[in-house]
Design an enzyme around this catalytic site. Structure first.
Site, PDB file in Angstrom:
ATOM      1  CG  ASP A  42      -2.088  -1.096   1.101  1.00  0.00           C
ATOM      2  OD1 ASP A  42      -2.011  -1.566   0.045  1.00  0.00           O
ATOM      3  OD2 ASP A  42      -2.731  -0.830   2.050  1.00  0.00           O
ATOM      4  CD  GLU A  92       6.685  -1.291  -3.185  1.00  0.00           C
ATOM      5  OE1 GLU A  92       7.340  -0.977  -4.288  1.00  0.00           O
ATOM      6  OE2 GLU A  92       6.166  -2.204  -2.707  1.00  0.00           O
ATOM      7  CE1 TYR A  93      -2.750   2.101  -6.799  1.00  0.00           C
ATOM      8  CE2 TYR A  93      -3.316   3.151  -4.454  1.00  0.00           C
ATOM      9  CZ  TYR A  93      -3.577   2.874  -5.997  1.00  0.00           C
ATOM     10  OH  TYR A  93      -4.706   3.279  -6.691  1.00  0.00           O
ATOM     11  CG  ASP A  94      -0.910   4.813  -0.137  1.00  0.00           C
ATOM     12  OD1 ASP A  94      -2.025   4.685  -1.068  1.00  0.00           O
ATOM     13  OD2 ASP A  94      -1.129   4.379   0.941  1.00  0.00           O
ATOM     14  CB  SER A 153     -11.761   6.967  -1.939  1.00  0.00           C
ATOM     15  OG  SER A 153     -10.345   7.026  -1.515  1.00  0.00           O
ATOM     16  CG  LEU A 154     -11.141   7.694   4.075  1.00  0.00           C
ATOM     17  CD1 LEU A 154     -10.756   6.850   5.283  1.00  0.00           C
ATOM     18  CD2 LEU A 154     -11.626   9.402   4.755  1.00  0.00           C
ATOM     19  CD  GLU A 204     -14.372   5.847  13.275  1.00  0.00           C
ATOM     20  OE1 GLU A 204     -14.444   5.385  12.092  1.00  0.00           O
ATOM     21  OE2 GLU A 204     -15.595   6.351  13.512  1.00  0.00           O
ATOM     22  CE  LYS A 212      -7.470   3.577   5.106  1.00  0.00           C
ATOM     23  NZ  LYS A 212      -7.773   2.291   4.680  1.00  0.00           N
ATOM     24  CG  ASP A 265      -5.698  -3.819   5.198  1.00  0.00           C
ATOM     25  OD1 ASP A 265      -6.314  -3.105   4.125  1.00  0.00           O
ATOM     26  OD2 ASP A 265      -4.241  -4.124   5.134  1.00  0.00           O
ATOM     27  NE  ARG A 294     -14.157   2.328  -2.748  1.00  0.00           N
ATOM     28  CZ  ARG A 294     -12.862   2.840  -2.324  1.00  0.00           C
ATOM     29  NH1 ARG A 294     -13.007   3.773  -0.984  1.00  0.00           N
ATOM     30  NH2 ARG A 294     -11.837   2.266  -2.745  1.00  0.00           N
ATOM     31  CD  GLU A 338     -12.792  -1.753   5.149  1.00  0.00           C
ATOM     32  OE1 GLU A 338     -13.454  -0.923   4.895  1.00  0.00           O
ATOM     33  OE2 GLU A 338     -11.564  -1.830   4.780  1.00  0.00           O
ATOM     34  CE1 TYR A 350     -16.069   2.692   7.342  1.00  0.00           C
ATOM     35  CE2 TYR A 350     -15.174   0.699   8.230  1.00  0.00           C
ATOM     36  CZ  TYR A 350     -15.404   1.818   7.078  1.00  0.00           C
ATOM     37  OH  TYR A 350     -14.866   1.401   5.753  1.00  0.00           O
ATOM     38  CE  LYS A 361      -3.065   3.937   3.228  1.00  0.00           C
ATOM     39  NZ  LYS A 361      -3.312   2.611   2.632  1.00  0.00           N
ATOM     40  CB  CYS A 369       9.568 -24.179 -17.815  1.00  0.00           C
ATOM     41  SG  CYS A 369       9.186 -24.976 -16.317  1.00  0.00           S
ATOM     42  CB  CYS A 404       9.480 -29.240 -18.263  1.00  0.00           C
ATOM     43  SG  CYS A 404       8.419 -27.814 -18.739  1.00  0.00           S
ATOM     44  CB  CYS A 407       5.656 -23.613 -17.310  1.00  0.00           C
ATOM     45  SG  CYS A 407       6.101 -25.226 -18.266  1.00  0.00           S
ATOM     46  CB  CYS A 429       5.785 -28.605 -16.448  1.00  0.00           C
ATOM     47  SG  CYS A 429       6.750 -27.810 -15.358  1.00  0.00           S
TER      48      CYS A 429
HETATM   49  S1  IVH Z   1     -14.510   6.234   6.556  1.00  0.00           S
HETATM   50  C1  IVH Z   1     -16.196   9.144   3.677  1.00  0.00           C
HETATM   51  N1  IVH Z   1     -13.481   4.757   8.476  1.00  0.00           N
HETATM   52  O1  IVH Z   1     -10.679   2.752   4.178  1.00  0.00           O
HETATM   53  C2  IVH Z   1     -15.479   8.154   4.754  1.00  0.00           C
HETATM   54  N2  IVH Z   1     -13.101   3.921   6.351  1.00  0.00           N
HETATM   55  O2  IVH Z   1      -8.898   4.208   2.453  1.00  0.00           O
HETATM   56  C3  IVH Z   1     -15.022   7.165   4.040  1.00  0.00           C
HETATM   57  N3  IVH Z   1     -11.862   2.176   6.153  1.00  0.00           N
HETATM   58  O3  IVH Z   1     -13.030   3.318   1.728  1.00  0.00           O
HETATM   59  C4  IVH Z   1     -14.542   5.999   5.071  1.00  0.00           C
HETATM   60  N4  IVH Z   1     -11.542   1.664   8.262  1.00  0.00           N
HETATM   61  O4  IVH Z   1     -12.786   0.992   3.240  1.00  0.00           O
HETATM   62  C5  IVH Z   1     -13.547   4.933   7.438  1.00  0.00           C
HETATM   63  N5  IVH Z   1     -12.961   3.506  10.406  1.00  0.00           N
HETATM   64  C6  IVH Z   1     -12.768   3.794   8.981  1.00  0.00           C
HETATM   65  C7  IVH Z   1     -12.274   2.842   8.138  1.00  0.00           C
HETATM   66  C8  IVH Z   1     -12.377   3.071   6.758  1.00  0.00           C
HETATM   67  C9  IVH Z   1     -11.348   1.410   7.033  1.00  0.00           C
HETATM   68  C10 IVH Z   1     -11.494   1.788   4.786  1.00  0.00           C
HETATM   69  C11 IVH Z   1     -12.779   2.063   4.185  1.00  0.00           C
HETATM   70  C12 IVH Z   1     -12.527   3.267   3.051  1.00  0.00           C
HETATM   71  C13 IVH Z   1     -11.029   3.233   3.091  1.00  0.00           C
HETATM   72  C14 IVH Z   1     -10.279   4.406   2.535  1.00  0.00           C
END
Ligand code: IVH
Length: 669
Positions: free
Chosen positions: A34, A36-38, A83-84, A114, A116, A118, A137, A174, A226, A314, A408, A411, A426, A431
């Site tokens: 995540d 690296e992606y971010d 998304s966030l 709160e 987060k 996964d 979503r 979630e 949540y 994060k 391969c 083989c 392969c 094989c």
């Molecule tokens: S709030 C508009 N609260 O994280 C607010 N999201 O990276 C949107 N997630 O899409 C979400 N824990 O799938 C919220 N306590 C939490 C969360 C949470 C995990 C996820 C959720 C969201 C993603 C964003």
């Protein structure tokens, strides 16, 4: 950076991010962490800001990833699922709080912190207190209808408790899997020679997208709620009211939240959470900060993609520095070739790491990983550590780029890459690496259950070229087997007998044992019930298959592809010639063992000798039924170690709790 360079980089980043989105959202098999992606996304966002003419509505910085998959109905959210924004930096977090506070100079803004989780985001719709729909979503506007799968989650109330809920309500949360359940499933998969899931999140995401709800029910998914989407009546003034209220209504929520008044308090809460999360049974990857006042939330509004009133902080994954000693490639059951780095052992997140996945050819090239390189490895709750990047300033002067094998390693067949696929494969079905994996699956307890044909024996049979495919097993003679290590007359005869007896086993075991992609034991039984013969199954067309209960489009296609393959057809002809059971009338009517008829079981925890799939097979064999959730209708709870909420619930309801040995006794009597 010049405009031309930036333009080129932006295009490249968008392409890369798009590919990683596909892997993460649609395939549940991400190849980079995540973080690296971010990092890629952040670089893109910064370039778009510096060169505004490069901005684009369709850029991944403006859009939510898309998790929609084939085989599901899509459904439009009443209120989009956003998304966030996220950050890994304390500084940016401080800026976020200041930015929000500045919007409302006359107020003191408080923020709810709160965990987060996964997992996979889901939106549940309750109408008049009844659960009517569960939707992923998707692209934020519309997602996949996964109601059937979500209904297998025990904790979700089909009817809300208490009172005061809005007539129509979208609740967001979630779906996730505990570490214990993740390990249990992976251990099972390992035994069956199947590919392992990298982390609980991918497993949860893969599970909610299974096309067969009964398979979903074999896995213990959990959920917490949540947040909210559309509400027909606004009943909440503050974010902090949501969790307690949802709990009153019978919905599962996370207990740990902190209401904070300033950055220092929020930061302290995040530190507390970072400590706490190591002890939590579910995966968390950060903290979410939400402006508490819902009226102010509305005023703050949102960008195209994310609300302005919330942010995710994060936690960074644990990383370590080490040296790549060797790069090798491994061949899986389906022929996919995975490059792996053998590392100088290094301590990381509590375990010694000596191997890391390099995912595939593109990834090695992108990161330019070479033998002798000093690299950063990372383990983000994942079981398989990954190489994040190379420290090029420590690269030996005589190093050379890694050359991916063209053939391969097992083989010697030339490797192929199908258009649109990341994996190199392969293509040789004979094989040895693939044959070994396939034989182990075929002989396993959930397939033909051939006693004595374990991993060590399979390896020898393949290495000595005594067995080249499944049919060869049936030609083995006791005298030949005596040549194997640790094989005497008696064990050889036993194995030949066990193989011989497998010809008579139920047809579904053979269908499962063929190893057709996506076809598990339950689907194999359904197929046999419907077709009653392997020949009829082999000649079924895609639409007939897809119309069957429990078989989706993807499975249907996979079945047709399997039987269309010439090599597979030959194998089947040879198996048939060796007298394996080819036809079978409805197995239910024929079931001779009715000792558990009318009895309903729920299985929980880890059993000493059988995995859950195996125990299910045992029970169904005796005409019993296995369901996923404990209710008054449950007759027995079969409990192993680490049994959780199901055990408590069964105790409350006074249901008979039995251990594996008790089940075996029930079956014998
Ligand atoms: S709030 C508009 N609260 O994280 C607010 N999201 O990276 C949107 N997630 O899409 C979400 N824990 O799938 C919220 N306590 C939490 C969360 C949470 C995990 C996820 C959720 C969201 C993603 C964003």
């Amino acid at each position: 950076m010049t405009y031309a360079k930036a333009k080129e980089r932006v295009a490249r980043l968008r392409e890369e991010i798009h590919q990683h989105d596909e892997l993460y959202y649609r395939k549940s098999a991400p190849e980079i962490s995540d973080q690296e992606y971010d990092h890629l996304k952040k670089e893109l966002a910064e370039l778009e800001e510096r060169f505004p003419s490069l901005q684009d509505e369709k850029s991944p910085t403006r859009q939510v990833g898309d998790d929609r998959a084939e085989g599901f109905e899509t459904y439009r959210h009443r209120e989009p699922m956003m998304s966030l924004d996220n950050t890994y930096s304390e500084e940016e977090l401080r800026n976020f709080l200041q930015r929000v506070q500045k919007l409302f100079p006359s107020k003191t803004c408080s923020f709810l912190v709160e965990p987060k989780l996964d997992g996979v985001a889901v939106s549940l719709t309750y109408e008049n207190g009844r659960l009517v729909r569960a939707v992923t979503r998707g692209n934020g506007v519309e997602g996949d209808d996964i109601t059937k799968n979500v209904q297998t989650i025990e904790e979700i109330p089909h009817r809300l408790a208490g009172s005061g809920w809005p007539e129509v309500m979208e609740v967001r949360g979630e779906i996730f899997m505990t570490f214990a359940e993740f390990s249990r499933i992976n251990a099972e998969r390992e035994k069956n020679g199947q590919a392992l899931y990298a982390n609980p999140r991918n497993l949860a995401a893969g599970t909610v997208k299974l096309l067969d709800a009964r398979e979903v029910s074999q896995r213990d998914l959990q959920i917490v709620l949540y947040g909210l989407g559309y509400l027909s009546d606004e009943v909440f003034a503050e974010q902090a009211e949501i969790s307690p209220k949802l709990r009153e209504w019978g919905l599962p929520v996370v207990d740990w939240t902190r209401l904070t008044e300033n950055f220092e308090d929020a930061w302290a809460a995040i530190q507390e959470l970072d400590e706490l999360r190591r002890t939590l049974p579910f995966p968390t990857d950060g903290a979410v900060l939400k402006l508490n006042d819902r009226a102010l939330q509305r005023q703050a509004g949102a960008t195209a993609k994310a609300p302005r009133w919330a942010i995710a902080y994060k936690f960074s994954a644990e990383q370590a520095e080490t040296v790549v000693e060797e790069i090798v490639v491994q061949v899986g059951r389906t022929g996919a070739v995975t490059p792996v780095a053998n590392l100088r052992p290094v301590l990381l997140a509590g375990t010694t790491v000596s191997r890391a996945t390099l995912h595939n050819r593109d990834e090695i090239e992108r990161k330019d990983v070479r033998v002798g390189d000093t690299v950063i490895v990372e383990k983000a709750g994942e079981i398989i550590p990954a190489v994040v990047r190379v420290l090029t300033d420590k690269r030996p002067t005589d190093s050379r780029p890694y050359v991916f094998p063209t053939h391969c390693p097992e083989c010697g067949t030339e490797l192929v890459r199908l258009p649109g696929e990341v994996a190199t494969r392969c293509p040789n079905l004979s094989c040895p690496a693939q044959v070994r994996r396939r034989l182990r699956h075929f002989a396993s307890r959930v397939c033909l259950d051939i006693e004595g044909l374990g991993e060590a024996v399979v390896n020898q049979l393949v290495d000595r070229e005594m067995v080249k495919d499944l049919a060869d097993l049936y030609d083995l003679q006791a005298e030949e087997l005596e040549r194997l290590e640790k094989f005497a007359r008696k064990s050889s005869e036993n194995l030949v007998r066990a193989i011989d007896q497998s010809r008579e086993k139920e047809l579904w075991r053979l269908v499962h044992g063929l190893g057709i992609q996506h076809v598990g034991a339950t689907a194999a039984k359904d197929l046999v019930r419907h077709f009653g013969s392997l020949d009829r199954l082999a000649n079924a067309d895609e639409s007939e298959l897809a119309a069957l209960h429990g078989i989706g489009e993807i499975m249907a296609r996979s079945i047709v592809t399997y039987f269309a393959n010439e090599q597979n057809r030959e194998l089947l002809a040879r198996l048939k010639a060796r007298g394996l059971k080819w036809e079978e009338q409805s197995s239910e009517e024929d079931a001779s063992d009715r000792s558990l008829l009318g009895k309903t079981f729920v299985i929980t925890g880890t059993l000493p000798n059988y995995n859950r799939e195996e125990a299910t097979v045992l029970i169904e064999q005796a005409s019993g039924k296995v369901t996923s959730s404990v209710s008054k209708k449950t007759d027995y709870l079969l409990a192993g170690t680490d049994a959780g909420s199901k055990l408590t619930k069964a105790q409350k309801l006074g249901i008979t709790i039995i251990a594996e040995k008790d089940l075996l006794q029930l079956l014998n009597t």
